[in-house]
Design a protein around this motif. Structure first.
Motif, short mmCIF file in Angstrom:
data_model
loop_
_atom_site.label_atom_id
_atom_site.label_comp_id
_atom_site.label_asym_id
_atom_site.label_seq_id
_atom_site.Cartn_x
_atom_site.Cartn_y
_atom_site.Cartn_z
N UNK A 1 9.73 8.63 3.76
CA UNK A 1 9.97 7.46 2.94
C UNK A 1 8.75 7.17 2.08
N UNK A 2 9.01 6.79 0.84
CA UNK A 2 7.95 6.38 -0.08
C UNK A 2 8.41 5.13 -0.82
N UNK A 3 7.49 4.50 -1.52
CA UNK A 3 7.81 3.34 -2.36
C UNK A 3 7.31 3.65 -3.76
N UNK A 4 8.24 3.75 -4.71
CA UNK A 4 7.89 4.06 -6.10
C UNK A 4 8.74 3.23 -7.04
N UNK A 5 8.14 2.76 -8.09
CA UNK A 5 8.87 2.07 -9.16
C UNK A 5 9.79 0.96 -8.65
N UNK B 1 0.85 -1.19 0.00
CA UNK B 1 0.00 0.00 0.00
C UNK B 1 0.88 1.25 0.00
N UNK B 2 1.37 1.66 -1.18
CA UNK B 2 2.27 2.82 -1.24
C UNK B 2 1.67 4.09 -0.62
N UNK B 3 2.45 4.73 0.20
CA UNK B 3 2.09 5.99 0.84
C UNK B 3 3.37 6.61 1.39
N UNK B 4 3.26 7.76 1.97
CA UNK B 4 4.42 8.44 2.53
C UNK B 4 4.50 8.16 4.03
N UNK C 1 18.31 8.49 -0.39
CA UNK C 1 18.80 7.12 -0.55
C UNK C 1 17.71 6.27 -1.18
N UNK C 2 18.10 5.34 -2.03
CA UNK C 2 17.15 4.43 -2.66
C UNK C 2 17.57 2.99 -2.37
N UNK C 3 16.60 2.17 -2.02
CA UNK C 3 16.84 0.77 -1.72
C UNK C 3 15.85 -0.07 -2.51
N UNK C 4 16.32 -1.19 -3.04
CA UNK C 4 15.42 -2.08 -3.77
C UNK C 4 15.02 -3.28 -2.92
#
Length: 69
Positions: A33-37, A16-19, A50-53
């Protein structure tokens, strides 16, 4: 224990993407923090991004610098 809590939060964020607001030990806001792409993106208040996969990597980094309230 805090690491495991972050894993649960990040898995939920992926579904459930949100901030999410990140605070430090004093309760001051230090980032978002968010979750995108397919990436967890952490934007710290000091301007660092920072970006984490992977959930495990993101949870480890967050557990080092933040706390959950």
């Amino acid at each position: 224990m805090i690491y495991e809590a972050f894993v649960v939060i990040l898995e939920d964020l992926r579904k459930k993407p949100r901030e999410i607001v990140i605070t430090d030990e004093r309760g001051d806001v230090c980032g978002e923090m968010t979750y995108k792409d397919g990436k967890f993106i952490v934007e710290y208040a000091i301007g660092k991004v920072r970006e984490y996969t992977e959930v495990k990597t993101a949870a480890t980094e967050l557990a080092r610098y933040t706390r959950i309230r």
